[in-house]
Design an enzyme around this catalytic site. Structure first.
Site, PDB file in Angstrom:
ATOM      1  CE  LYS A  74      -0.408   1.697   1.363  1.00 54.30           C
ATOM      2  NZ  LYS A  74      -1.486   2.590   0.894  1.00 54.30           N
ATOM      3  CB  SER A 324       6.609   3.320   4.229  1.00 55.52           C
ATOM      4  OG  SER A 324       6.559   4.724   4.010  1.00 55.52           O
TER       5      SER A 324
END
Length: 342
Positions: A74, A324
């Site tokens: 992110k 991720s």
């Protein structure tokens, strides 16, 4: 599909935050984001997992987003948004709600560009992520039982402070930023057949739809935990109605409310959407550590679990699994390893 959903996830958002531009990003905006981001972040490795490739009888490639400065994908979006922030918000600062990685991305970017950051977290938030937020200089406000209660509190606070509120999903610049991972994969492996991508708010999967899905015709599959299927239901039932509660070990995908902008992109771009059990998620966390020595969060492990769930369906394919995030609580990680052996 365009126009099927209202471009907000609460009736007050456009009134409260009129500066929000909720136009979905395009491949062109992802490309511009890449030019911006590469000045601050390294590209991440795309590596073959020998163990998963052998077991699944496929070419399994891991996109190592865990190697980024915050340990999660992110930060790409945080850098893209804060780098292009309007001057009027630089003094008042940035506010966001997060179970950890979204907040870390905004905190890191805020420090990089000297903008103050406040992050709201659930009261039982991952302690390691809270410590990391504070180390990056963010003000941390614990509030509520889950992400959505923390989010509602931070939205009100942003209005009071006249600060820039950064939604974790309905932010096209975040989506464009995280979508740059797909362009990096395209540079190396334009022959990708399939991607299994964890979905919480859906920004990463949306980014892969815009890049690998649209440009390489790869099949993008979203994955959520069975105990937190808000976006899964939004995709299947064409609704933005929220859930009353969620129950999963994967806090990174534990959102009760689907987000309109990523949902719009996923509705058109996903080839399919899978749900995986907490047992399968736990197995995947333990497996990747034992076989590849990779530490990953439960949210990240949903992609690995989905690949095993697919089984023979992916035989002979080139499959990407985004790693991720690595920001798993130490106690949880050690417990999962102790309970499972490979």
């Amino acid at each position: 599909m365009a126009g099927r959903y209202e471009p907000i996830d609460s009736p007050d958002e456009t009134t409260l935050f009129p500066y929000h531009d909720l136009t979905p990003p395009t491949v062109a905006t992802v490309a511009r984001a890449r030019q911006r981001i590469r000045q601050h972040l390294p590209e991440t490795p795309l590596v073959r997992s020998e163990s998963l490739s052998e077991v699944l009888d496929a070419e399994v490639l891991l996109k190592r987003e865990d190697t980024l400065p915050t340990g999660a994908f992110k930060v790409r979006g945080g850098v893209n948004l804060v780098a292009s922030l309007n001057d009027e918000f630089r003094d008042a600062g940035l506010l966001a709600a997060s179970t950890g990685n979204h907040g870390l991305s905004i905190a890191w970017a805020g420090r990089e560009f000297d903008v103050p950051v406040t992050i709201g977290v659930p009261e039982d938030a991952n302690a390691g992520k809270v410590d990391a937020l504070e180390q990056l200089g963010a003000e941390v406000i614990p509030y509520g039982d889950d992400y959505d209660e923390a989010r509602e509190h931070i939205e009100k606070l942003a209005v009071e402070r006249e600060a820039r509120y950064i939604h974790s999903g309905n932010e096209p610049r975040l989506i464009a930023g995280v979508g740059t991972a797909g362009l990096e994969i395209l540079d190396e492996r334009p022959d990708v057949d399939r991607v299994f991508c964890p979905v919480g708010g859906g920004t990463a999967a949306a980014g892969y739809c815009l890049t690998l899905g649209a440009m390489a015709d790869a099949a993008i599959f979203g994955v959520q935990a069975e105990g937190a299927p808000a976006m899964y239901r939004a995709w299947h039932e064409e609704t933005l109605d929220g859930l009353d509660s969620v129950d999963t070990i994967a806090e990174g995908v534990a959102t009760r409310v689907p987000f309109a902008v990523p949902t719009e992109i996923l509705q058109e771009g996903l080839a399919g959407f899978r749900l995986v059990s907490d047992d399968a998620i736990a197995d995947a966390v333990a497996r990747l550590f034992e076989t590849d020595r990779i530490v990953m969060e439960g949210a990240c492990a949903t992609a690995v679990a989905a690949a095993f769930q697919a089984g023979d369906e992916i035989r002979g394919e080139t499959v990407v699994l985004p790693v991720s995030g690595r920001n798993i609580d130490r106690e949880k990680f050690e417990r999962l390893l102790a309970e499972r052996e490979y």
